[in-house]
Design an enzyme around this catalytic site. Structure first.
Site, PDB file in Angstrom:
ATOM      1  N   SER A   1      -1.895   0.092  15.552  1.00 26.68           N
ATOM      2  CA  SER A   1      -2.765   1.155  15.775  1.00 26.68           C
ATOM      3  C   SER A   1      -3.134   1.127  17.149  1.00 26.68           C
ATOM      4  O   SER A   1      -2.982   0.394  18.075  1.00 26.68           O
ATOM      5  CB  SER A   1      -4.040   1.216  15.116  1.00 26.68           C
ATOM      6  OG  SER A   1      -4.981   2.021  15.458  1.00 26.68           O
TER       7      SER A   1
ATOM      8  N   ASN B   1       1.860  -2.258   5.436  1.00 27.95           N
ATOM      9  CA  ASN B   1       1.254  -0.937   5.726  1.00 27.95           C
ATOM     10  C   ASN B   1      -0.153  -0.958   5.157  1.00 27.95           C
ATOM     11  O   ASN B   1      -1.093  -0.241   5.572  1.00 27.95           O
ATOM     12  CB  ASN B   1       2.066   0.133   4.844  1.00 27.95           C
ATOM     13  CG  ASN B   1       1.188   1.432   4.949  1.00 27.95           C
ATOM     14  OD1 ASN B   1       1.164   2.073   5.724  1.00 27.95           O
ATOM     15  ND2 ASN B   1       0.889   1.708   3.614  1.00 27.95           N
TER      16      ASN B   1
ATOM     17  N   TYR C   1     -11.919  -3.311  12.413  1.00 29.10           N
ATOM     18  CA  TYR C   1     -10.661  -2.690  12.345  1.00 29.10           C
ATOM     19  C   TYR C   1      -9.834  -2.835  13.768  1.00 29.10           C
ATOM     20  O   TYR C   1      -8.574  -3.407  13.599  1.00 29.10           O
ATOM     21  CB  TYR C   1     -10.744  -1.003  12.012  1.00 29.10           C
ATOM     22  CG  TYR C   1      -9.296  -0.368  12.017  1.00 29.10           C
ATOM     23  CD1 TYR C   1      -8.387  -0.528  10.758  1.00 29.10           C
ATOM     24  CD2 TYR C   1      -8.746   0.361  12.950  1.00 29.10           C
ATOM     25  CE1 TYR C   1      -7.344   0.019  10.639  1.00 29.10           C
ATOM     26  CE2 TYR C   1      -7.606   0.948  12.835  1.00 29.10           C
ATOM     27  CZ  TYR C   1      -6.757   0.763  11.727  1.00 29.10           C
ATOM     28  OH  TYR C   1      -5.686   1.629  11.582  1.00 29.10           O
ATOM     29  N   CYS C   2     -10.373  -2.726  14.824  1.00 27.33           N
ATOM     30  CA  CYS C   2      -9.956  -3.013  16.161  1.00 27.33           C
ATOM     31  C   CYS C   2      -9.530  -4.517  16.069  1.00 27.33           C
ATOM     32  O   CYS C   2      -8.474  -4.733  17.035  1.00 27.33           O
ATOM     33  CB  CYS C   2     -10.823  -2.554  17.131  1.00 27.33           C
ATOM     34  SG  CYS C   2     -11.096  -0.800  17.521  1.00 27.33           S
TER      35      CYS C   2
ATOM     36  N   LYS D   1      -6.319  -5.178  14.144  1.00 26.61           N
ATOM     37  CA  LYS D   1      -5.088  -4.794  14.483  1.00 26.61           C
ATOM     38  C   LYS D   1      -4.673  -5.477  15.863  1.00 26.61           C
ATOM     39  O   LYS D   1      -3.534  -5.437  16.093  1.00 26.61           O
ATOM     40  CB  LYS D   1      -5.245  -3.079  14.782  1.00 26.61           C
ATOM     41  CG  LYS D   1      -5.286  -2.205  13.378  1.00 26.61           C
ATOM     42  CD  LYS D   1      -3.825  -2.393  12.366  1.00 26.61           C
ATOM     43  CE  LYS D   1      -4.178  -1.609  11.150  1.00 26.61           C
ATOM     44  NZ  LYS D   1      -2.808  -1.824  10.513  1.00 26.61           N
TER      45      LYS D   1
ATOM     46  N   ASN E   1      -3.002  -6.666  -5.092  1.00 29.39           N
ATOM     47  CA  ASN E   1      -3.835  -6.357  -4.051  1.00 29.39           C
ATOM     48  C   ASN E   1      -3.447  -7.347  -3.167  1.00 29.39           C
ATOM     49  O   ASN E   1      -3.189  -8.671  -3.113  1.00 29.39           O
ATOM     50  CB  ASN E   1      -5.377  -7.066  -4.597  1.00 29.39           C
ATOM     51  CG  ASN E   1      -6.463  -6.474  -3.840  1.00 29.39           C
ATOM     52  OD1 ASN E   1      -6.047  -6.806  -2.370  1.00 29.39           O
ATOM     53  ND2 ASN E   1      -7.403  -6.099  -4.132  1.00 29.39           N
TER      54      ASN E   1
ATOM     55  N   GLY F   1       0.811  -1.045   0.087  1.00 25.64           N
ATOM     56  CA  GLY F   1      -0.081   0.099  -0.045  1.00 25.64           C
ATOM     57  C   GLY F   1       0.756   1.260   0.106  1.00 25.64           C
ATOM     58  O   GLY F   1       0.494   2.323   0.679  1.00 25.64           O
TER      59      GLY F   1
ATOM     60  N   ARG G   1       0.392   5.887  -1.330  1.00 26.01           N
ATOM     61  CA  ARG G   1      -0.020   7.109  -0.909  1.00 26.01           C
ATOM     62  C   ARG G   1      -0.015   7.346   0.744  1.00 26.01           C
ATOM     63  O   ARG G   1       0.137   6.182   1.194  1.00 26.01           O
ATOM     64  CB  ARG G   1      -1.749   7.618  -1.222  1.00 26.01           C
ATOM     65  CG  ARG G   1      -2.448   6.456  -0.818  1.00 26.01           C
ATOM     66  CD  ARG G   1      -3.920   6.479  -1.209  1.00 26.01           C
ATOM     67  NE  ARG G   1      -4.617   5.429  -0.665  1.00 26.01           N
ATOM     68  CZ  ARG G   1      -6.058   5.361  -1.132  1.00 26.01           C
ATOM     69  NH1 ARG G   1      -6.723   6.246  -1.870  1.00 26.01           N
ATOM     70  NH2 ARG G   1      -7.001   4.474  -0.668  1.00 26.01           N
TER      71      ARG G   1
END
Length: 247
Positions: A134, A81, A147-148, A151, A60, A12, A15
């Protein structure tokens, strides 16, 4: 800070923090490769990089075959990343399919990339892996269950790799980059669902700061921190990586 002679891959990397990390690693002397999901994204990243050399690869993270082929190039450094914040929503408002896709991108795909890279690193006596972690790995946020969870799993994967392979020359780090001005933050602000979405854009950190810290982690100076979950806001880490202290 020199990474001369090292070959790095940033997933990734077209950007945000990924692109800034490509730039920081290249400036430190590494030969840098990065992944992106479209040829247009690769071209845009290379325009942003200008004279800084980096090779983009169309891949991907969830494409196991493409990632396996790429990782067989035998990298010294892997920066995991690539990640997604979606789905954002309370558990009754999101689909199981979207939740599972998030876990695939943010955790399962990182396991696959790490496993593939690790085999080559162990065979040649060492290597460095930086997993972008994170604060969400340790503190739940409303609307971010996928997401939590992803991670949090990644944090445990980092510790497991360290436990199993530190004696074979593998240096692995979990690194939380803080709240950074990226496209992911645009989506977070648009959701308005938790306190992170309320942070004004002018209070967000520039991507260059975590990128500089990531590049420093890839040097032998960070050896004593291997296996840990680190945070860009740590005063000691900032001082070691040459970042200004926060107010």
């Amino acid at each position: 800070m020199t990474l001369s002679g090292k070959i790095a891959l940033v997933t990734g990397g077209n950007r945000g923090i990924g692109l800034a990390t490509v730039r920081a690693l290249a400036k430190a002397g590494a030969t840098v490769h990065f992944t992106a999901r479209s040829a247009a994204n690769i071209a845009a990243a290379q325009r942003e990089l200008g004279d800084i050399p980096a090779t983009g690869h169309l891949a991907n993270m969830t494409d196991r075959i493409a990632m396996a082929t790429l990782l067989d190039q035998n990298f010294d450094i892997l920066v995991n990343n690539a990640a997604v914040i979606a789905p954002i929503g309370r558990i009754l408002d999101i689909s199981a399919e979207d939740w599972a896709h998030s876990i695939d991108v943010n955790l399962t795909s990182v396991f696959h990339a790490t496993q593939r890279a690790l085999a080559h690193m162990v065979a040649k006596g060492g290597g460095t892996i930086v997993n972008i972690s994170s604060g969400a790995a340790h503190r739940p946020q409303e609307g971010w269950s996928a997401y939590c969870a992803g991670k949090a799993g990644l944090a445990m994967l980092t510790r497991s790799v360290h436990l199993e392979y530190v004696d074979q020359g593998i240096r692995i780090f979990g690194f939380a980059p803080g709240v950074v001005d990226t496209d992911m933050q645009v989506a977070i602000r648009a959701s308005g669902i938790n306190p992170v979405s309320k942070i004004p854009r002018e209070n967000l950190a520039p991507a260059q700061e975590p990128a500089q810290a990531i590049a420093w982690l890839c040097t032998p100076a960070a050896d004593t921190l291997a296996g840990q979950e680190l945070d860009v806001r740590s005063p000691d880490l900032r001082a070691a990586a040459g970042l200004p202290q926060l107010d």
